[in-house]
Design a protein around this motif. Structure first.
Motif, PDB file in Angstrom:
ATOM      1  N   TYR A 294      49.252 114.250  49.197  1.00 56.57           N
ATOM      2  CA  TYR A 294      48.915 113.942  47.810  1.00 56.57           C
ATOM      3  C   TYR A 294      47.730 114.763  47.303  1.00 56.57           C
ATOM      4  CZ  TYR A 294      52.036 109.960  48.419  1.00 56.57           C
ATOM      5  OH  TYR A 294      53.132 109.178  48.657  1.00 56.57           O
ATOM      6  N   PRO A 297      48.933 120.148  45.742  1.00 57.92           N
ATOM      7  CA  PRO A 297      50.166 120.315  44.962  1.00 57.92           C
ATOM      8  C   PRO A 297      51.244 120.975  45.812  1.00 57.92           C
ATOM      9  CG  PRO A 297      48.248 121.091  43.736  1.00 57.92           C
ATOM     10  CD  PRO A 297      47.793 120.830  45.133  1.00 57.92           C
ATOM     11  N   SER A 299      53.421 123.126  45.082  1.00 54.66           N
ATOM     12  CA  SER A 299      53.555 124.563  44.831  1.00 54.66           C
ATOM     13  C   SER A 299      52.487 125.385  45.556  1.00 54.66           C
ATOM     14  CB  SER A 299      53.490 124.844  43.333  1.00 54.66           C
ATOM     15  OG  SER A 299      52.244 124.421  42.808  1.00 54.66           O
ATOM     16  N   GLN A 300      51.366 124.731  45.936  1.00 51.05           N
ATOM     17  CA  GLN A 300      50.259 125.452  46.573  1.00 51.05           C
ATOM     18  C   GLN A 300      50.095 125.081  48.045  1.00 51.05           C
ATOM     19  OE1 GLN A 300      46.672 124.858  44.309  1.00 51.05           O
ATOM     20  NE2 GLN A 300      47.619 125.400  42.366  1.00 51.05           N
ATOM     21  N   ARG A 301      51.022 124.296  48.561  1.00 51.01           N
ATOM     22  CA  ARG A 301      50.828 123.766  49.922  1.00 51.01           C
ATOM     23  C   ARG A 301      50.750 124.877  50.964  1.00 51.01           C
ATOM     24  NH1 ARG A 301      53.789 118.669  52.862  1.00 51.01           N
ATOM     25  NH2 ARG A 301      53.042 119.112  54.977  1.00 51.01           N
TER      26      ARG A 301
END
Length: 337
Positions: A294, A297, A299-301
């Motif tokens: 959580y 994000p 998209s940025q993991r």
């Protein structure tokens, strides 16, 4: 002999007929006195920028250390030689003096750094638009945003944006600086300089290209529909073909025949973590492998995972503030619910 504006335009027209901007002969004349040793890829980049008559500019995206500032200096010198002298360079604040030194020492071009103090001094001298000067104007991103209306009113012959990747999120309404600059120079010829046109997401490439030409990819929805999933070589080939007319990139390996680089030898230092460091590494790795994070994000993991592992390998002190920031982020989100 003093030329009238009419005769200056007449002679410029005659010279252009003899040799256009997009020719080596023309650049040779403009750079006759320049104190710089040009490399082939730099000349090619400058010619590429001049050869795009159907667009409003170009992106020069050579790798770091290949002389993008020199390439921009060639463009500015050519425009100056053509007596098209409304020239603007927008760059990070800490690079303004460096840009001025490059233009002065290597190309013998006059410049003026505009900031709040010099801007107000020009106003007091009666110049109601301090961007209108017989010199190349240098200013920072933040200053360009605050004075965007003055920039918009100036009929620039060329705008150069250095470190243009700082404006890559222009497609987001929340990016006030990028959107203000984009609107101010929308109808002006421009050249963007960046070694990293793409960092985290393809949308950043969309943002930079939209600075030059809004119609290359269409709107954001069209871009996402075409390029959100790059699964095959054909997808990448289609993307390269789409940006080919406005983006020029040279890699270091391409210039090795005429640019010699010092060989680098890595010195490997063996390191054995203690028990506490090993335990911390295991806990962070377990957390990063969780099905849902959580604090990060989706998209940025992948990017954040790489960053956290690098910090973890550096020291416990390096990663402590990052972990504290993630914890505060989760607490804030929990309190908001």
């Amino acid at each position: 002999m003093e030329l009238t504006p009419y005769h200056a335009r007449y002679f410029a027209h005659e010279l252009t007929k003899r040799s256009s901007s997009a020719s080596v002969d023309s650049l040779t004349l403009a750079l006759a006195d320049a104190q710089v040793d040009l490399n082939p890829h730099q000349v090619e980049a400058a010619l590429f920028a001049f050869r795009s008559p159907l667009s409003r500019g170009a992106i020069l995206a050579d790798e770091v250390g290949l002389g993008k500032t020199i390439e921009a200096g060639i463009l500015l010198s050519q425009r100056w030689a053509e007596r098209r002298r409304r020239l603007l360079v927008i760059c990070p604040a800490n690079l303004r003096k460096q840009w001025g030194q490059e233009l002065s020492d290597k190309f013998f071009l006059p410049f003026a750094i505009l900031e709040t103090k010099t801007f107000n001094e020009e106003i007091k001298r009666g110049n109601l638009n301090p961007f209108e000067q017989p010199r190349i104007i240098l200013c920072s991103f933040q200053f360009a945003r605050t004075k965007s209306e003055y920039i918009r009113q100036t009929p620039w012959d060329l705008v150069v944006i250095d470190e243009a990747h700082r404006l890559r999120n222009v497609y987001k309404v929340s990016n006030k600086i990028a959107n203000a600059i984009k609107t101010a120079i929308a109808n002006r010829p421009k050249t963007l300089l960046t070694a990293t046109p793409l960092q985290n997401s393809l949308l950043e490439l969309y943002g930079l290209v939209s600075f030059i030409d809004e119609f290359t990819f269409g709107d954001l929805r069209s871009f996402r529909a075409q390029f959100s999933r790059m699964n095959t070589p054909d997808d990448y080939r289609a993307l390269r073909e789409r940006i080919r007319p406005i983006c020029q990139r040279t890699l270091r390996r391409q210039v090795l025949p005429y640019v010699s680089y010092t060989n680098r030898h890595a010195l490997v230092q063996e390191f054995i973590p203690n028990d506490d460091e090993q335990r911390l590494y295991a806990l962070v790795s377990e957390y990063l492998q969780s099905p849902r994070l959580y604090a990060l994000p989706a998209s940025q993991r992948q990017l954040m995972t790489l960053i956290l592992r690098k910090l973890l390998a550096s020291s416990t002190y390096a990663i402590s503030n990052t972990l504290l920031g993630l914890a505060n982020k989760l607490e804030t989100a929990e309190q908001a619910q």
